[in-house]
Design a protein around this motif. Structure first.
Motif, mmCIF file in Angstrom:
data_model
loop_
_atom_site.group_PDB
_atom_site.id
_atom_site.type_symbol
_atom_site.label_atom_id
_atom_site.label_comp_id
_atom_site.label_asym_id
_atom_site.label_seq_id
_atom_site.Cartn_x
_atom_site.Cartn_y
_atom_site.Cartn_z
ATOM 1 N N UNK A 166 -9.375 -4.166 -3.216
ATOM 2 C CA UNK A 166 -8.875 -3.074 -2.455
ATOM 3 C C UNK A 166 -8.340 -1.931 -2.215
ATOM 4 N N UNK A 167 -8.814 -0.986 -1.905
ATOM 5 C CA UNK A 167 -8.858 0.295 -1.705
ATOM 6 C C UNK A 167 -7.728 0.686 -2.048
ATOM 7 N N UNK A 168 -7.056 2.100 -2.357
ATOM 8 C CA UNK A 168 -5.732 2.846 -2.117
ATOM 9 C C UNK A 168 -5.232 2.456 -0.929
ATOM 10 N N UNK A 169 -5.608 3.319 -0.358
ATOM 11 C CA UNK A 169 -5.015 3.636 1.209
ATOM 12 C C UNK A 169 -4.397 2.225 1.870
ATOM 13 N N UNK A 170 -5.064 1.144 1.489
ATOM 14 C CA UNK A 170 -4.828 -0.207 1.954
ATOM 15 C C UNK A 170 -3.479 -0.395 0.855
ATOM 16 N N UNK A 171 -3.325 -0.484 0.342
ATOM 17 C CA UNK A 171 -2.033 -0.285 -0.825
ATOM 18 C C UNK A 171 -0.508 0.566 -0.008
ATOM 19 N N UNK A 172 -1.371 1.825 0.146
ATOM 20 C CA UNK A 172 -0.449 2.566 0.819
ATOM 21 C C UNK A 172 0.126 1.930 2.451
ATOM 22 N N UNK A 173 -0.660 1.564 3.359
ATOM 23 C CA UNK A 173 -0.357 1.122 4.329
ATOM 24 C C UNK A 173 0.697 -0.261 4.796
ATOM 25 N N UNK A 174 -0.015 -1.073 2.999
ATOM 26 C CA UNK A 174 0.536 -1.848 3.239
ATOM 27 C C UNK A 174 2.043 -2.164 3.099
ATOM 28 N N UNK A 175 2.129 -0.601 1.529
ATOM 29 C CA UNK A 175 3.641 -0.408 1.172
ATOM 30 C C UNK A 175 4.653 -0.127 2.548
ATOM 31 N N UNK A 176 3.909 0.832 3.516
ATOM 32 C CA UNK A 176 4.621 0.999 4.698
ATOM 33 C C UNK A 176 4.780 -0.456 5.487
ATOM 34 N N UNK A 177 4.066 -1.239 5.641
ATOM 35 C CA UNK A 177 3.906 -2.590 6.028
ATOM 36 C C UNK A 177 5.784 -2.985 5.630
ATOM 37 N N UNK A 178 5.870 -3.151 4.180
ATOM 38 C CA UNK A 178 6.394 -4.105 3.142
ATOM 39 C C UNK A 178 8.056 -3.030 4.202
ATOM 40 N N UNK A 179 7.650 -1.974 3.769
ATOM 41 C CA UNK A 179 8.837 -1.017 4.079
ATOM 42 C C UNK A 179 9.723 -1.392 4.787
ATOM 43 N N UNK A 180 8.605 -1.691 6.553
ATOM 44 C CA UNK A 180 9.583 -1.848 8.591
ATOM 45 C C UNK A 180 9.690 -2.873 7.448
ATOM 46 N N UNK A 181 10.191 -4.189 7.012
ATOM 47 C CA UNK A 181 10.696 -5.271 6.915
ATOM 48 C C UNK A 181 12.047 -5.609 6.137
ATOM 49 N N UNK A 182 11.948 -4.054 5.414
ATOM 50 C CA UNK A 182 13.261 -4.344 4.404
ATOM 51 C C UNK A 182 12.682 -4.578 3.353
ATOM 52 N N UNK A 183 11.534 -4.720 2.885
ATOM 53 C CA UNK A 183 11.570 -5.385 1.373
ATOM 54 C C UNK A 183 11.542 -4.594 0.899
ATOM 55 N N UNK A 184 11.974 -3.490 -0.113
ATOM 56 C CA UNK A 184 11.686 -2.321 -0.786
ATOM 57 C C UNK A 184 10.838 -2.713 -2.021
ATOM 58 N N UNK A 185 11.143 -3.733 -2.105
ATOM 59 C CA UNK A 185 10.770 -3.861 -3.922
ATOM 60 C C UNK A 185 9.090 -4.172 -3.994
ATOM 61 N N UNK A 186 8.948 -5.098 -2.749
ATOM 62 C CA UNK A 186 7.254 -5.477 -2.329
ATOM 63 C C UNK A 186 6.367 -3.601 -1.806
ATOM 64 N N UNK A 187 7.947 -3.081 -1.682
ATOM 65 C CA UNK A 187 6.973 -1.548 -1.463
ATOM 66 C C UNK A 187 6.223 -0.783 -2.367
ATOM 67 N N UNK A 188 7.299 -0.421 -3.061
ATOM 68 C CA UNK A 188 6.971 0.217 -4.077
ATOM 69 C C UNK A 188 6.088 -0.642 -5.021
ATOM 70 N N UNK A 189 6.186 -1.380 -5.135
ATOM 71 C CA UNK A 189 5.430 -2.799 -6.130
ATOM 72 C C UNK A 189 3.300 -1.724 -5.573
#
Length: 340
Positions: A252-275
């Motif tokens: 999994x590329x780092x850019x994919x991880x970055x955008x997944x973090x943003x998706x988690x943030x939209x869902x209010x899942x801050x811990x998952x975003x930071x992870x």
């Protein structure tokens, strides 16, 4: 089928598979093509791209280095090397690879990538000079100017500039920039207007996300949240996470991880975003300022709550420290005249 020994046809088929993200299916075709024509620069370049996409950076680097020696004027190879080094977090080395006047003149993408490296290394003067130096062709000059406006925080001027470019060129990239500026300025009415033209499928149920760039999809989700359509925003974010979930064992590329973090943030899942972002840093992510819109991750509205978390602030400080070390290495490499 007509000519199984046509190296060009094999490379073109592989190229389409690479575009579709089918890297493992593309690799044997490219190996066959190079068995027929070992000097095919297109097949070598595509093979390097498949290796990068699978996280096989060392193999890709050797291939790109050899390709550059073989074809010094093949701009695609040097740009691909620069992009690989950026993905690996080796921003200082990416600067060395991309900082060539003839390369930037031949393909301004090299200049935009170089400017992004400078932005992440905290070298604002060099970033500005690089972006201002991209004057041809006009579409590239316009993109460079937009990037500079964004880095300067001149969001309203960027909004006006994008509107003029959109009217003059009808290029969809400017509709996307208009969407960005509307979300950044919290102008829900304008953002919703742009979304209707740019990505109407995201308003559907279920949302159709496959035809849109990752950050555009997430900007649209943030717009929906701004407009009070939280359920649809969450549907978009959840669909995005499903689409960008990588099977165990796959790279999994780092850019994919970055955008997944943003998706988690939209869902209010801050811990998952930071992870996700911590995983990205461990994998080499050093680009707090993205290449999509030259925007720092903590400047995106969907990241506001995440950015307040102590773990996030610690992560950002660590990356800034990493990049300060890379900046020092770059200065040393330039003094010695070699590769960092």
């Amino acid at each position: 089928e007509l000519d199984p020994q046509d190296a060009d046809a094999l490379a073109m088929l592989a190229g389409q598979l690479v575009t579709d993200g089918q890297l493992r299916q593309a690799e044997p075709l490219l190996t066959r093509a190079l068995g027929i024509d070992p000097l095919s620069r297109i097949a070598q370049h595509l093979l390097g791209t498949t290796l990068v996409g699978q996280g096989r950076f060392a193999e890709a680097e050797r291939l790109f280095d050899g390709l550059i020696r073989l074809y010094p004027d093949f701009t695609n190879a040097r740009i691909a090397l620069g992009q690989m080094l950026m993905a690996a977090g080796r921003l200082d080395e990416a600067v060395i690879a991309l900082d060539h006047e003839a390369l930037i003149r031949a393909d301004p993408l090299a200049g935009l990538l170089l400017a992004n490296c400078y932005a992440n290394l905290g070298m604002a003067a060099e970033m500005t000079a690089t972006l201002e130096g991209i004057r041809e062709p006009p579409p590239a000059a316009a993109v460079a100017h937009a990037a500079l406006l964004q880095r300067r925080g001149e969001t309203r001027e960027l909004e006006r500039f994008a509107s003029r470019q959109s009217a003059a060129t009808r290029d969809p990239i400017w509709r996307a920039v208009e969407l960005l500026t509307a979300v950044m300025t919290r102008d829900a009415a304008a953002a919703q207007q742009h979304l209707g033209g740019l990505a109407p499928g995201l308003l559907a149920y279920p949302p159709a996300i496959e035809d849109h760039q990752p950050v555009d999809t997430l900007l649209a989700a943030e717009l929906l949240r701004m407009a009070g359509r939280r359920e649809q925003a969450e549907r978009v974010a959840e669909a995005f996470l499903r689409r960008h979930e990588v099977p165990p064992g796959d790279h999994q590329g780092v850019e994919s991880m970055r955008t997944r973090a943003m998706a988690f943030a939209i869902l209010g899942k801050n811990d998952a975003a930071i992870a996700e972002l911590e995983r990205a840093r461990a994998a080499g992510w050093r680009m707090l300022v993205d290449f999509d819109y030259f925007t720092r991750i903590d400047d995106y509205p969907m990241m506001t709550a995440v950015a307040k978390e102590p773990r996030f602030r610690t992560l950002v400080r660590a990356i800034e420290t990493d990049n300060a070390r890379l900046r020092t290495r770059l200065a040393a490499a330039r003094r010695s005249g070699g590769r960092s």
